[in-house]
Structure formats: C-alpha cells, structure tokens
Design an enzyme around this catalytic site. Structure first.
Site, short mmCIF file in Angstrom:
data_model
loop_
_atom_site.label_atom_id
_atom_site.label_comp_id
_atom_site.label_asym_id
_atom_site.label_seq_id
_atom_site.Cartn_x
_atom_site.Cartn_y
_atom_site.Cartn_z
N HIS C 126 38.67 64.69 113.39
CA HIS C 126 38.08 65.97 113.72
C HIS C 126 36.98 65.73 114.77
CE1 HIS C 126 35.60 69.60 112.96
NE2 HIS C 126 36.68 70.13 112.43
N ASP C 203 34.59 60.44 106.60
CA ASP C 203 34.53 61.90 106.67
C ASP C 203 35.35 62.45 105.51
OD1 ASP C 203 35.19 64.55 107.09
OD2 ASP C 203 35.83 64.28 109.17
N GLN C 206 37.94 66.83 103.97
CA GLN C 206 39.22 67.30 103.42
C GLN C 206 39.63 66.55 102.15
OE1 GLN C 206 40.62 69.98 104.36
NE2 GLN C 206 39.69 70.34 106.37
N LYS C 229 34.21 74.15 102.06
CA LYS C 229 35.64 73.86 101.92
C LYS C 229 36.02 73.57 100.47
CE LYS C 229 35.87 71.79 106.53
NZ LYS C 229 36.62 72.71 107.38
N CYS C 369 40.19 71.63 115.94
CA CYS C 369 39.09 70.71 116.28
C CYS C 369 39.56 69.27 116.30
CB CYS C 369 37.92 70.87 115.32
SG CYS C 369 37.23 72.51 115.29
C1 PLP Z 1 38.41 66.43 108.59
C2 PLP Z 1 37.25 67.30 108.91
N1 PLP Z 1 36.09 66.75 109.28
C3 PLP Z 1 35.00 67.48 109.57
C4 PLP Z 1 35.02 68.84 109.50
C5 PLP Z 1 33.78 69.59 109.87
O1 PLP Z 1 33.23 70.22 108.78
P1 PLP Z 1 32.12 71.36 109.00
O2 PLP Z 1 32.70 72.31 110.01
O3 PLP Z 1 31.95 71.96 107.67
O4 PLP Z 1 30.89 70.69 109.53
C6 PLP Z 1 36.21 69.48 109.11
C7 PLP Z 1 36.31 70.94 108.98
O5 PLP Z 1 36.24 71.72 109.89
C8 PLP Z 1 37.33 68.70 108.81
O6 PLP Z 1 38.49 69.26 108.45
#
Ligand code: PLP
Ligand code: PLP
Lengths: 412, 137, 412, 137
Positions: C126, C203, C206, C229, C369
């Site tokens: 991401h 990270d 998910q 999430k 993203c």
């Molecule tokens: C794998 C992953 N990493 C990071 C993020 C970023 O999370 P957030 O937008 O809550 O900061 C997301 C979700 O958008 C994600 O799916």
C-alpha cells in the site's frame, strides 16, 4: 441566575447530556472547557448518524455510501473553513492544534528555515507552540527567541518589535492564552511580523471556540485550531492557510490520498489540501466538528463572546472575595478570554482540585502545558476555571463556595 | 435512470471504438489531466486553424467508459468550432451530449474530465488560466 | 445461507445499524470492508457513552471526569496491545496505519538511516508503506528497493533474500495484501530480515481486523494497524513496538503531553508511549476501538478467520462462473485474506461499481493505493470485494448476480 | 471519606512544616523523580550506616500537600531501618501511614511518589532496578 444578557443557559444546558450527570452526588459544575469542551447532543447525533447510515471511506469508492461520506466530509471542511473566514482549499484537517503546528514545522519549516535563522514565539505559549520550533531550531541551527510579557500578562510589544528587527523567518503566537486569558492584538502583530518579512502562525486553540475569528482579516499565514475545545469531537482540528502557501510546501506524511501517482523511484502529490491528508482521514469526527460549528453558529459567536465576558467579569468580582485568592492575567474582561487562572493561599492546585471535585466542580490544575509561563509567573502550578456556553453565574457561585470550603480546610 | 440506460449502446460504442483517439503529429495545444481519485487520465491535442478554430483534435488516455466516451464525443463536437466556443462550454452541454445520465458526484467527474482538459488546453493557449469550479473542495 | 460454519451472520447483522439501510431501494450489500469496516452498535454506544457521561481531557485533570476518561483511555490502550500480543507501554495511539509508518519514518528513520543505506519493501505494498520510505530515502541519500512477486501474487522469497544480502537498514512489508489478499509468511520474513541486521516493520492494516495476530511471536520490530478497518471508529490506530525501541527513538511531534519539562532552550521527554502522543489525543475513538476489540474478542478471531476463509472459498468458486471474470492473487483460500480483486472483461472497475451500486452492492474500484502493484499486474485498476463478519454467502450471491447484469449490459 | 478528612490536621502540618526536608552534605543514595502529569517533584538522599541501615535521610521537592506530607512521613518511618525494609514497603503501607485517605487514581500517584523515589534510590544502591508496577500504562 441562569441567563446572561447574551445566552439563555438554562435552555441550552438541556442540549448537553453530560450536564445531567452527578459527581459525588452533586450537580456537575464543569469549569474545564479550556482543556476540552462538552458536546451537545447534535454533535453526538452527527457521529451516530454517520456510523449508522453512511459510514464509508472517502474519495475512493464510487458507491452510494462512499459518495455520501465524501460529500459530508467535504461539507464539514467547507464549514470549518467558513467559520474562520477561510476557503476549503486552504483548510487541512488535522488531529488538533498540536498536529497543525507540527505539520507547519515539517512541511514548511524543514524547507524554509535555514542555519542562523531566528524564530520568534512568546513567553505565554502552550507547549504545542514552543516545542516544535525548539526541535526545528535545533535541527537547522536556528535560534528560537521568546517575546517577553508585561506585568499585566500582555505581550511586551516593545520587546516583540525588537525581535522583529532580527528579521525572523517565523513568528508564532497565540490568539488567546490558555492560562492568562490574554487576547493578543493578532491583527497588529501579524502586520508587524509580515512587514519584517516573517511568516506568521497564530494558535487559535483558545480563540476559535469562544469568539468570532476571521483569519483573512487577521492576516495570519497559518492559523490552527482544535475541534474538541469548541464542542466538537476529539481527534479533529484544522490548519488554515492560503492555498498558494500550502502548494509551495513539501508534503508532511506520505501514504494514500496525498499522492497523485506513485512510481518505484518517486511519487507526485495530490492537490492541496489533500496533499497533507495522508491515509484514511478522521471522517466521522470531521463531520462531528461540522455539527459543532452549526451549533455554535446557531447561537452566534458574538453572543458566545459576550456571554463569556459577562461571566468573566462576574467571576473576577466574585472569586476575588475568597480568602487567599490571587489571579493572573489582564484585569479588563474585554481583553481576555473566558479563563481564570488563580492560586488560593498556599493550597496546592491539585489539592484544591480534589476538594472542589468533591463538590462536583471540575477545574484544571497544573502547568497547563505552559511551563515557561509558569516560570515567568514564578509558580509551580495554577488552578484554572474556564467557561463555555453552558456555564452561568451559578457555576461561578458554586466555585466561590468551593474555594471558601478549601480555605477553611486549609485554615487560610 | 438505470445503469442499463447510462451504458446504452452509444456510450459502449464510443468506449470500445473511440473516435479521434490517438496523437497528432503537429499540434498547437497539448493538455493533460488525471483524476487522482480514480486514476482516469485524458490528454488532448489540438491543431489551431484559420480564424482560431479547432482544425484537428485528438484525445488519448485510459479510464472508464464514461470518461472515454465523453472525451471522444467531445472531440467530435469540438472539431471545426472556434476556440472561443470552448469557453462557453458548460457541464450541462456535456450531460446533454451524453444523454443526461443520472450520475453520482464521483462519476460526474469522469464525465467532465475531457471537458476540463479541453478547457485547460484552450484557456492556456489563449493566455488565460482555467480553474475548475467543481474541483472539490 | 446466513451461517457459515464459524459465524451465525444473521444474528450478528442485527448489531450493525447500517445494514438496515437500503441503497437504491435494495438491501445494502457491503463488500468494501478492506477500505473501512462497518461499526456494531456496541462501538457507537461506547462513543455516545463517553461523550454523554465522562468526556474530559486525559492525563491532566484530577477531577472525576478526568480520572474516568484517563482510566478508560488507558484501558483501551491495554486492550489494543493485548489484542496483538503486545504490552501497553509499547503501544502508541496514532490516526491509523499511515500515521504509524510515518511516525517510524520521522522518529526512527531520521535518526537511524544514513546515506548509502538500503531500505527494502515489496511490490505488493500500500502507498502508506512505500511513500514514507521514498521520502526518507530521498532525504538521506539511501535507496529504496522492492522485492518482486511470483506470478501467483506471493513475494518472491529468492528476490527478498537477495535484497537482504545488501544488509538493509529497514525491511517493511504487509502482513496481508489489500489487493491480492496474500498472507505473507511474516514470521519467516522477520526472522530473515533481522538475521540480516535490519529493523522490521509489518503493516497489519489488513491482518489485525481479520485473524489472530501475535506481534511477539511474529518478531516484528514495528507493527501497525488501523482501527477503522476492524469495526472501530475512524481516526484511531496503533503503532506497536518494544518499549526499548521506542525509548531509543527521537520524538515525532512536539507539544503537550509528550514532554516532561520545557525550558526556553530545550525540553525533556515524557516516558514512552506518551512521548509519541503529542497534544490532546483522540480519546473517544481510542475508547471506541477498545469496544470494537471487545466485540471481536467475543466472536473470537479464530472464528472470524475461519468465516472469511469459507466465504472466500465460496466467492472464488461462485464468481469465477461470471462471464469475463478474472481474479488476482493466490488461489488457495488458506493463504489469503478475505479480499477478492478482479476484473470483468473490458468493463472498467468504475463502471462496474456504478452498475453494482444500483443493486445496493458496494465494492471498491480503482488502484487501491497500490499503484506499483497495479503496474505489476499490468492493469489500470481492479474491482475489489472484501469481507468482514457481517458478510455471508448471500452477499456473494448478490455480487454474482450483479456481475451477470454488468456482463449483459456490456455485452460481454 | 471527605476531603476534610483527607486534609486533616496532620497532613497539613507535614505539608507546612515538613520533617527531614532538605539536603544531606554526605550521602550514599541520591534519587529523584517527577510526575510529568502534575509536575510534582521529589528528591531523596540517604546516608547508609552500619548493617546497611538508613542512617540519615532527607527529602526535597515541591508539590501538593499529599505528595509532600507523604514523602516527609516516609522519611521519618524509614530512618534507622535496614535498606531491605524498603524492598518490602508496599503502597498499602503508605496508605496506612496517611490514614487511609480515599484518593482517586491521579492523587494516588501523589501519595506514592515519595515511596517510588525511595525505592528507586535503594534498589539502585543494591544493584537492582526498580520498575514501578503502577506506572501507567
Ligand atoms: C495494506 C494496507 N496498509 C495500509 C493502509 C492504510 O491505512 P489507513 O488508511 O488507515 O492509514 C491500508 C488501508 O487503506 C491497507 O489496506
Ligand atoms: C493555547 C493552546 N494552544 C494549543 C493547544 C493544543 O491543542 P491540542 O491539545 O488540541 O492539540 C491548547 C490546548 O491544549 C491550547 O490551549
């Protein structure tokens, strides 16, 4: 007396569910709004409505919930901008004033402050308007200087102007002090600072919740405020700046939303203000802040201000009759916000807070995140009573009785 | 209006066989924009002819049926028109061109991306700056 | 069929008020939980209860509301830490995963990454796990390298190990991909990365919402996740790390709460994790996250995981019968999270989303993203259906019918 | 228990006329801590005597009546005791010493700050590390 000349408090208290609460069997007398304000049902309802009806991520999904959430979030941005006379493209949602000053430190400061530069702030600032500049100065080899105060707790303008002669890169100061209540002449200070070539930042944490504010008229380059102090939810606030200034800045945090395109070796940035809103934003609380603004607008910020001046006047008169009472800040209520910092004899503020709590009275005690100011006042801590729209003369009377009780326990 | 109506034969036809798709060898105007939120991407090139008219126009890019069909139809509409005509172009014109589909706010952006790029290019050529009034926020 | 073998979805749906909502006159079929999840009444109630009963700033006021709010906030921290097998002193509340990776960039990266260093991430990340490292690499003169993927959408471990030979300073990767669903063998990857001398960041955006996670067992130095999430409110998330590692780091944002003492020329820092929580924190949403964790714990994360594996299996079988359906990621449901990314013939994902929305079905469409991954997949965008506890076989069936309709409109 | 009971004569007396307040000229143990949340501040100095006992002890600092009285009373209690005694000291001992006041969680920290500093100093002298079990989080 539950009405001031400006606000019918009795009617309005019904909007705040927490005020039904008893503390130690007593009516809650909440006098800690400068730390965080209580929330009207309309704000709570806006959160419930969002989560119950159209919760979705924004700017991403083309489905109905996503479009509704995006529209509501952007409408909240427009409200938050209009509320301080700004435009939506110049409003970045942040967690609060602290994140706003830090965003400026990282995204503007790292790029624009150089070795040998001078940064100016004042002795009455909250730590959030000191520590970021200390860190920036240290990193860059710049110097942070503090404008002094006059004995009445106002900024020493001669000293301020002397510092401007050093052509500072940044001049940062509060619109209203969270300890002294002092309302600074931000129009004049911004004009002078800009004339000296400086970029200006005004900390509006204690002004936006309590009085009409027009950032354009003030002429500040950056203006910051916190939602939770203005009847809004925790976790949301705003940094306001001209669109062009934001466009000139480097990004702050990197991630989703703030990018236009991401390649392996570089990325390009989204338009402002999105460039500064990396990752999933605090959608619900932005919408909640919008509801708080609607609520305040319905009362009218002129009225809020007048109400607080009345209360402040009454409080200064009433409380000064308590044995050992000594308060800080300008004596003219027109020149200060709805905040009374004080000490009572040799009763330590924490002990006083404990005694008052037993009477259902919530005040703040401590250094109020303003240790340099505490040192200037030559005290370790103060007690602080602060007002918002749900306070009235009865709260001041309760406080006075509490101070009398503390005085008698401590045999002042 | 249902999606079956939005994606009627005509739109699908322009999506799959876009008219005026590609690049010009010689051009006076070259504009390009992306919708950062969905990644749709449109470029437009124009050769300006006598009387400041749009002598030749082509578009390129990628994106959804709506953005691609809208851009393609727009090039057909624009061809031969004076540059000034572009200034008066409104989003209502685009909706009409597309048969007044019932689009949510984010899909409206898809429909209008071609017009935005065309305006950016033509305004720039005429020495003006085009600011998209629908740019949120 | 509203039960999987693991969860009685019918019963549980009643807990989510938004699921009563109609979209275009149809039952809401919410398949966009990977973007943000829906919230059970218990989470909404926790927010309402906080604002209606004990809203106050934390760590500051010694009155009853302040003590109750502080206690609830710290209890939420303990829950958020325990939920991933960590301890409260090693848990920093942040806005979400993006702020967590950026915190590491600023507070760890600025101090520890030097010119010539190598940073490693992967092609499936991401943007929030790419852009901060790009910015860091650029600032420091370091190089960011990407481990490649195998055709099935798993990380190419030979490539990953080759990169480790370059002794990277930081190795950052997702526990579970938000596009491919790939669950990475984070235990092995952390062990290998640490053996190469690298600091690791996982990270968990998910993974934490969908399966049992034990950061200690995984052996990650930093682990990040987002509350929104995992049925929690927007605006809150966590960075988890060993206390000692946090203690070693420079502060991130400066301001109230994160300081111990502030002098004119310098300041000293509070203990961790407070050192990284500058300014008024997002109290309500932290407490809301605690309620979401209680809710998930009551179901059991093993069950949540099993439920999603069942759904995923059913979805891959069912949807693959739709004309033109082509999905991405590992084929074994045991090896992936509850996410199905796909394309349908030449129907652009945004057009598909519009057609499905008309049926009340919410999916995500776009680059998610993850533009580098899109380029690797050689697509401009994909559609994505993603699950949580409130989804069941009926949602998959609705999606299948929607795909059939889209196929017929587009004459696939 | 009401605040009038918490702030009974004895506590006020120790607050206003603290016993063993000040600094030692010669000392073997010197410990100090601040409560970052309220700014209370306590230092303790000890001279260790024969049989590893607390021969002399003084405290200094500033803060509320509870923290100052508690620290002062504690020095009186500690004087003459073996260092090992400090290890067994519990928060219940402190509450008893103060007359079991009914304190909220933040004021409990005030009451226990003196003990924390004493333990930090003595543990350190004995080559151990004292980790405050009540340290939130
Ligand atoms: C794998 C992953 N990493 C990071 C993020 C970023 O999370 P957030 O937008 O809550 O900061 C997301 C979700 O958008 C994600 O799916
Ligand atoms: C004057 C002033 N500035 C800044 C802040 C910091 O605001 P926040 O804690 O919401 O970031 C406050 C409140 O604590 C304040 O009173």
């Amino acid at each position: 007396m539950l009405k001031t000349e400006a606000i019918d408090v009795q009617k309005l208290r019904a909007d705040f569910p927490i005020l039904k609460r008893k503390v130690h069997g007593k009516r809650l007398v909440y006098l800690d709004s400068a730390a965080t304000a209580q929330k009207p049902q309309a704000v709570i309802d806006a959160l419930v409505d969002y989560y119950s009806r159209y919760n979705s991520n924004v700017h991403r999904s083309v489905h109905t919930l996503g479009e509704e959430a995006t529209e509501a979030y952007e409408e909240a941005r427009a409200k938050a901008a209009r509320f301080v006379g700004s435009s939506p493209k110049g409003l970045v949602f942040v967690r609060g004033t602290t994140e706003a000053t830090n965003l400026v430190k990282f995204a503007w400061g790292e790029k624009n402050v150089k070795k040998g530069d001078v940064l100016v702030t004042t002795l009455m600032e909250h730590h959030s308007n000191i520590v970021p500049w200390q860190l920036l100065a240290k990193e860059k080899g710049a110097t942070l200087k503090f404008a002094g105060l006059l004995p009445d707790g106002t900024i020493d303008m001669a000293d301020f102007e002397k510092l401007l002669k050093e052509s500072p890169r940044l001049v940062a100061f509060a619109h209203c002090s969270n300890v002294l209540g002092t309302i600074n002449d931000v129009h004049a200070m911004c004009a002078k600072a800009r004339a000296s070539g400086a970029t200006t930042l005004v900390d509006g944490a204690q002004s936006v919740p309590h009085m009409p504010v027009d950032v354009g008229a003030i002429g500040a380059d950056f203006y910051a405020y916190s939602g939770h102090k203005m009847l809004g939810p925790t976790g949301i606030g705003a940094l306001v700046a001209k669109k062009e200034l934001l466009e000139d800045m480097d990004p702050f945090q990197g991630g989703g939303e703030m990018i236009r395109e991401v390649f392996l070796d570089h990325a390009t940035w989204n338009d402002v203000p999105y460039k500064f809103e990396a990752g999933t934003v605090n959608i619900a609380d932005a919408i909640g802040l919008g509801a708080a603004i609607d609520y305040l607008n319905a009362i009218g910020m002129e009225k809020v201000r007048e109400h607080e001046v009345r209360l402040l006047k009454y409080a200064l008169e009433t409380l000064s009759k308590a044995k050992g009472f000594h308060s800080y800040g300008p004596s003219d209520p027109q020149k200060r916000g709805g905040v009374v910092s004080f000490n009572l004899g040799d009763v330590h503020p924490h002990d006083l807070a404990t005694i008052l709590d037993e009477e259902g009275i919530a005040i703040r005690s401590g250094h109020h995140c303003a240790q340099p100011l505490m040192r200037w006042l030559n005290v370790a801590a103060t007690s602080r009573a602060s007002f918002h729209v749900y306070n009235s003369y009865d709260d001041v009377d309760a406080l006075k009785a509490g101070l009398d009780k503390a005085g008698s326990i401590f045999r002042l | 209006m249902s999606s079956a109506d939005i994606y009627r034969e005509l739109i699908l036809d322009y999506y799959r066989s876009p008219r005026n798709f590609g690049k010009l060898e010689k051009f006076d105007i070259d504009a390009h924009d992306t919708n950062p939120l969905c990644g749709d991407d449109i470029g437009m090139q124009i050769r300006v002819g006598v009387g400041r008219s749009i002598e030749e126009i082509k578009f390129s890019g990628k994106g959804c049926a709506i953005s691609q069909a809208s851009a393609s139809m727009l090039t057909e509409l624009a061809k031969g028109k004076p540059l000034e005509w572009v200034k008066q172009l409104s989003k209502e014109d685009i909706f009409k061109m597309l048969g007044d589909p019932d689009l949510g706010p984010s899909r409206v952006k898809c429909a209008l991306l071609g017009m935005k790029v065309l305006k950016m290019g033509v305004y720039g050529y005429l020495g003006a700056h085009y600011e998209d009034p629908d740019d949120t926020p």
